[in-house]
Design a protein around this motif. Structure first.
Motif, PDB file in Angstrom:
ATOM      1  N   PHE A   1      21.343  -9.242 -35.897  1.00 11.03           N
ATOM      2  CA  PHE A   1      20.191  -9.627 -35.478  1.00 11.03           C
ATOM      3  C   PHE A   1      19.725 -10.756 -36.022  1.00 11.03           C
ATOM      4  CE2 PHE A   1      17.117  -7.888 -32.827  1.00 11.03           C
ATOM      5  CZ  PHE A   1      15.648  -7.593 -33.433  1.00 11.03           C
ATOM      6  N   SER A   2      20.348 -11.297 -37.050  1.00 11.37           N
ATOM      7  CA  SER A   2      19.963 -12.592 -37.365  1.00 11.37           C
ATOM      8  C   SER A   2      20.080 -13.629 -36.705  1.00 11.37           C
ATOM      9  CB  SER A   2      20.893 -12.919 -38.982  1.00 11.37           C
ATOM     10  OG  SER A   2      20.839 -11.821 -39.963  1.00 11.37           O
ATOM     11  N   GLY A   3      18.974 -14.527 -36.575  1.00  5.65           N
ATOM     12  CA  GLY A   3      18.892 -15.738 -35.728  1.00  5.65           C
ATOM     13  C   GLY A   3      18.865 -15.476 -34.405  1.00  5.65           C
ATOM     14  N   VAL A   4      18.224 -14.220 -34.031  1.00  5.36           N
ATOM     15  CA  VAL A   4      18.027 -13.860 -32.608  1.00  5.36           C
ATOM     16  C   VAL A   4      16.338 -13.833 -32.519  1.00  5.36           C
ATOM     17  CG1 VAL A   4      18.109 -12.130 -30.853  1.00  5.36           C
ATOM     18  CG2 VAL A   4      20.038 -12.528 -32.441  1.00  5.36           C
ATOM     19  N   ASP A   5      15.953 -14.686 -31.582  1.00  8.11           N
ATOM     20  CA  ASP A   5      14.350 -14.615 -31.091  1.00  8.11           C
ATOM     21  C   ASP A   5      14.418 -13.360 -30.251  1.00  8.11           C
ATOM     22  OD1 ASP A   5      13.897 -18.207 -31.415  1.00  8.11           O
ATOM     23  OD2 ASP A   5      14.058 -16.894 -32.845  1.00  8.11           O
ATOM     24  N   MET A   6      13.318 -12.657 -30.080  1.00  4.26           N
ATOM     25  CA  MET A   6      13.075 -11.776 -29.224  1.00  4.26           C
ATOM     26  C   MET A   6      11.833 -11.537 -28.305  1.00  4.26           C
ATOM     27  SD  MET A   6      15.810  -9.893 -29.997  1.00  4.26           S
ATOM     28  CE  MET A   6      15.163  -8.369 -28.934  1.00  4.26           C
ATOM     29  N   GLY A   7      11.801 -11.408 -27.291  1.00  2.00           N
ATOM     30  CA  GLY A   7      10.664 -11.198 -26.403  1.00  2.00           C
ATOM     31  C   GLY A   7      10.421 -10.080 -25.471  1.00  2.00           C
ATOM     32  N   TRP A   8       9.219  -9.930 -24.955  1.00  2.00           N
ATOM     33  CA  TRP A   8       8.830  -8.954 -24.064  1.00  2.00           C
ATOM     34  C   TRP A   8       8.242  -9.565 -23.043  1.00  2.00           C
ATOM     35  CZ3 TRP A   8      10.067  -3.857 -24.371  1.00  2.00           C
ATOM     36  CH2 TRP A   8      10.290  -3.221 -25.497  1.00  2.00           C
TER      37      TRP A   8
ATOM     38  N   THR B   1       8.126 -15.166 -39.807  1.00  2.97           N
ATOM     39  CA  THR B   1       8.384 -15.101 -38.274  1.00  2.97           C
ATOM     40  C   THR B   1       6.969 -15.929 -37.595  1.00  2.97           C
ATOM     41  OG1 THR B   1       7.430 -12.974 -37.991  1.00  2.97           O
ATOM     42  CG2 THR B   1       9.935 -13.224 -38.330  1.00  2.97           C
ATOM     43  N   LYS B   2       7.384 -16.335 -36.315  1.00  3.40           N
ATOM     44  CA  LYS B   2       6.199 -16.615 -35.804  1.00  3.40           C
ATOM     45  C   LYS B   2       5.986 -15.990 -34.367  1.00  3.40           C
ATOM     46  CE  LYS B   2       6.353 -21.564 -36.828  1.00  3.40           C
ATOM     47  NZ  LYS B   2       6.796 -23.088 -36.406  1.00  3.40           N
TER      48      LYS B   2
ATOM     49  N   VAL C   1       5.131 -11.857 -21.920  1.00  4.15           N
ATOM     50  CA  VAL C   1       4.245 -11.048 -22.692  1.00  4.15           C
ATOM     51  C   VAL C   1       4.007 -11.378 -24.007  1.00  4.15           C
ATOM     52  CG1 VAL C   1       3.447  -8.586 -23.271  1.00  4.15           C
ATOM     53  CG2 VAL C   1       4.438  -9.016 -21.153  1.00  4.15           C
ATOM     54  N   ALA C   2       4.822 -11.487 -24.556  1.00  3.94           N
ATOM     55  CA  ALA C   2       4.887 -11.655 -26.306  1.00  3.94           C
ATOM     56  C   ALA C   2       6.310 -12.018 -26.915  1.00  3.94           C
ATOM     57  CB  ALA C   2       4.579 -10.495 -26.997  1.00  3.94           C
ATOM     58  N   SER C   3       6.565 -12.926 -27.988  1.00  3.76           N
ATOM     59  CA  SER C   3       7.837 -13.389 -28.376  1.00  3.76           C
ATOM     60  C   SER C   3       7.489 -13.376 -29.886  1.00  3.76           C
ATOM     61  CB  SER C   3       8.356 -14.345 -27.911  1.00  3.76           C
ATOM     62  OG  SER C   3       7.420 -15.479 -28.227  1.00  3.76           O
ATOM     63  N   ILE C   4       8.592 -13.086 -30.865  1.00  5.64           N
ATOM     64  CA  ILE C   4       8.735 -13.105 -32.113  1.00  5.64           C
ATOM     65  C   ILE C   4       9.791 -13.972 -32.324  1.00  5.64           C
ATOM     66  CG2 ILE C   4       9.704 -10.757 -32.244  1.00  5.64           C
ATOM     67  CD1 ILE C   4       8.009 -10.571 -34.966  1.00  5.64           C
ATOM     68  N   SER C   5      10.002 -14.890 -33.274  1.00  8.56           N
ATOM     69  CA  SER C   5      11.044 -15.735 -33.853  1.00  8.56           C
ATOM     70  C   SER C   5      11.669 -15.031 -34.924  1.00  8.56           C
ATOM     71  CB  SER C   5      10.710 -16.966 -34.165  1.00  8.56           C
ATOM     72  OG  SER C   5       9.892 -16.873 -35.192  1.00  8.56           O
ATOM     73  N   TRP C   6      12.806 -15.545 -35.115  1.00  8.48           N
ATOM     74  CA  TRP C   6      13.683 -15.182 -36.362  1.00  8.48           C
ATOM     75  C   TRP C   6      13.544 -16.456 -37.239  1.00  8.48           C
ATOM     76  CZ3 TRP C   6      16.422 -11.929 -39.372  1.00  8.48           C
ATOM     77  CH2 TRP C   6      17.201 -12.379 -40.061  1.00  8.48           C
ATOM     78  N   SER C   7      13.341 -15.836 -38.694  1.00  4.08           N
ATOM     79  CA  SER C   7      13.277 -16.861 -39.568  1.00  4.08           C
ATOM     80  C   SER C   7      13.962 -16.464 -40.886  1.00  4.08           C
ATOM     81  CB  SER C   7      11.720 -17.127 -40.222  1.00  4.08           C
ATOM     82  OG  SER C   7      11.745 -17.701 -41.142  1.00  4.08           O
ATOM     83  N   TRP C   8      15.006 -17.359 -41.476  1.00  9.49           N
ATOM     84  CA  TRP C   8      15.788 -17.122 -42.631  1.00  9.49           C
ATOM     85  C   TRP C   8      14.883 -16.931 -43.672  1.00  9.49           C
ATOM     86  CZ3 TRP C   8      20.665 -15.600 -41.615  1.00  9.49           C
ATOM     87  CH2 TRP C   8      21.255 -16.074 -40.590  1.00  9.49           C
TER      88      TRP C   8
END
Length: 121
Positions: free
Chosen positions: A29-36, A59-60, A48-55
């Motif tokens: 799951f590391s390094g993967v940005d996710m969205g709806w 997150t944003k 709809v929405a998104s959330i970034s990955w952060s090491w």
């Protein structure tokens, strides 16, 4: 390759709440940005929405104006799962909701099969 499976959709009355889940598998799951995203009958799919990955752990999140203040996206990296908490639902939120993932910049590369959300008035 990333496989995504959504769950949590259903029928709810206007003003109610639902929480969608999207479980990812197939790679870290590391390094993967996710969205709806969602698609209502006769309409194009919309963000709809998104959330970034952060090491670093910070997150944003981003939201479409139509859902800002009502929906909250979050992720549990230990479970490789992203959530969409939907409150104060409206009939116009009725749609098939899709989870998506992307690695790096560019378009979303992977999509789930979708989960139906129906909000009755």
């Amino acid at each position: 390759q990333v496989q995504l499976v959504e769950s949590g959709g259903g029928l709810v009355q206007a003003g109610g709440s639902l929480r969608l889940s999207c479980a990812a598998s197939g790679r870290t799951f590391s390094g993967v940005d996710m969205g709806w995203f969602r698609q209502a009958p006769g309409k194009e799919r919309e963000f709809v929405a998104s959330i970034s990955w952060s090491w670093s752990g910070g997150t944003k999140t981003y939201y479409a104006d139509l859902v800002k203040g009502r929906f909250t996206i979050s992720r549990d990296n230990a479970k490789s799962t992203v959530y969409l908490q939907m409150n104060s639902l409206k009939p116009e939120d009725t749609a098939v909701y899709y989870c998506a993932a992307k690695i790096g910049t560019g378009a979303y590369d992977y999509w789930g099969q979708g989960t139906q959300v129906t909000v009755s008035s």
